[in-house]
Design a protein around this motif. Structure first.
Motif, mmCIF file in Angstrom:
data_model
loop_
_atom_site.group_PDB
_atom_site.id
_atom_site.type_symbol
_atom_site.label_atom_id
_atom_site.label_comp_id
_atom_site.label_asym_id
_atom_site.label_seq_id
_atom_site.Cartn_x
_atom_site.Cartn_y
_atom_site.Cartn_z
ATOM 1 N N SER A 134 8.928 -39.640 26.885
ATOM 2 C CA SER A 134 9.317 -38.240 26.914
ATOM 3 C C SER A 134 10.366 -37.983 25.841
ATOM 4 O O SER A 134 11.159 -38.869 25.520
ATOM 5 C CB SER A 134 9.901 -37.860 28.286
ATOM 6 N N SER A 155 10.013 -24.125 21.231
ATOM 7 C CA SER A 155 8.602 -23.767 21.309
ATOM 8 C C SER A 155 8.009 -23.408 19.954
ATOM 9 O O SER A 155 6.791 -23.370 19.809
ATOM 10 C CB SER A 155 8.409 -22.610 22.291
ATOM 11 N N SER A 203 1.386 -34.517 24.037
ATOM 12 C CA SER A 203 1.312 -33.209 24.692
ATOM 13 C C SER A 203 2.717 -32.624 24.739
ATOM 14 O O SER A 203 3.702 -33.317 24.467
ATOM 15 C CB SER A 203 0.735 -33.334 26.099
ATOM 16 N N ARG A 204 2.799 -31.351 25.075
ATOM 17 C CA ARG A 204 4.111 -30.710 25.147
ATOM 18 C C ARG A 204 4.125 -29.681 26.262
ATOM 19 O O ARG A 204 3.089 -29.097 26.602
ATOM 20 C CB ARG A 204 4.474 -30.058 23.814
ATOM 21 N N ASP A 205 5.307 -29.486 26.806
ATOM 22 C CA ASP A 205 5.535 -28.463 27.813
ATOM 23 C C ASP A 205 6.686 -27.609 27.294
ATOM 24 O O ASP A 205 7.856 -27.991 27.409
ATOM 25 C CB ASP A 205 5.877 -29.109 29.156
ATOM 26 N N ASN A 206 6.366 -26.479 26.704
ATOM 27 C CA ASN A 206 7.404 -25.652 26.088
ATOM 28 C C ASN A 206 8.356 -25.065 27.126
ATOM 29 O O ASN A 206 9.505 -24.766 26.815
ATOM 30 C CB ASN A 206 6.771 -24.553 25.247
ATOM 31 N N LYS A 213 9.561 -26.664 29.546
ATOM 32 C CA LYS A 213 10.520 -27.732 29.859
ATOM 33 C C LYS A 213 11.174 -28.288 28.596
ATOM 34 O O LYS A 213 11.945 -29.247 28.682
ATOM 35 C CB LYS A 213 9.826 -28.865 30.618
ATOM 36 N N THR A 258 9.981 -30.173 26.331
ATOM 37 C CA THR A 258 9.698 -31.609 26.334
ATOM 38 C C THR A 258 8.349 -31.897 25.691
ATOM 39 O O THR A 258 7.378 -31.154 25.909
ATOM 40 C CB THR A 258 9.716 -32.156 27.770
ATOM 41 N N TYR A 316 5.604 -35.219 25.156
ATOM 42 C CA TYR A 316 5.260 -36.499 25.784
ATOM 43 C C TYR A 316 4.344 -37.319 24.880
ATOM 44 O O TYR A 316 3.620 -36.773 24.047
ATOM 45 C CB TYR A 316 4.542 -36.247 27.113
#
Length: 123
Positions: free
Chosen positions: A21, A30, A71-74, A76, A78, A80
């Motif tokens: 992470s 983002s 992958s990404r979680d904008n 959060k 974060t 990965y």
């Protein structure tokens, strides 16, 4: 400005999996492209994977295609790196990188870097 902190490294046997992470600070996360690089002892830092700001386009080094997923979680802030079917040659310090304009494999194009997390794969 963006600050990056990697986590999730460790020791794993060949064939195993790890998920790295990279937590980013900054309101503009983002809008940044994100990437993972790695550096083994005595070797140059090499590209692993990259993802555009939207997450819609991903890029991989040939050596990790089919085994690693970025992958990404904008929401959060974060990004990965899921690493499966790990091999001893994947052993390295893994770095997260960010850039507001560039998405690709050129290590010199990225403006922001984390401190790295060690991944060791035993045979």
């Amino acid at each position: 400005q963006v600050q990056l902190v990697e986590s999730g490294g460790g020791l794993v046997q060949a064939g195993g999996s790890l998920r790295l992470s990279c937590a980013a600070s900054g309101r503009t996360f983002s809008s940044y492209a994100m990437a993972w690089f790695r550096q083994a002892p005595g070797k140059e830092r090499e590209f692993v994977a990259a993802i555009r700001w939207s997450g819609g386009n991903t890029y991989y080094a040939d050596s990790v295609k089919g085994r690693f997923t970025i992958s990404r979680d904008n929401a959060k802030n974060t990004v990965y790196l899921q690493m499966n079917s790990l091999k001893p040659e994947d052993t390295a310090v893994y770095y997260c990188a960010a850039d507001p304009y560039y998405t690709g494999s050129n290590v010199y194009e990225y403006d922001y870097w984390g401190q790295g997390t060690q991944v060791t794969v035993s045979s």
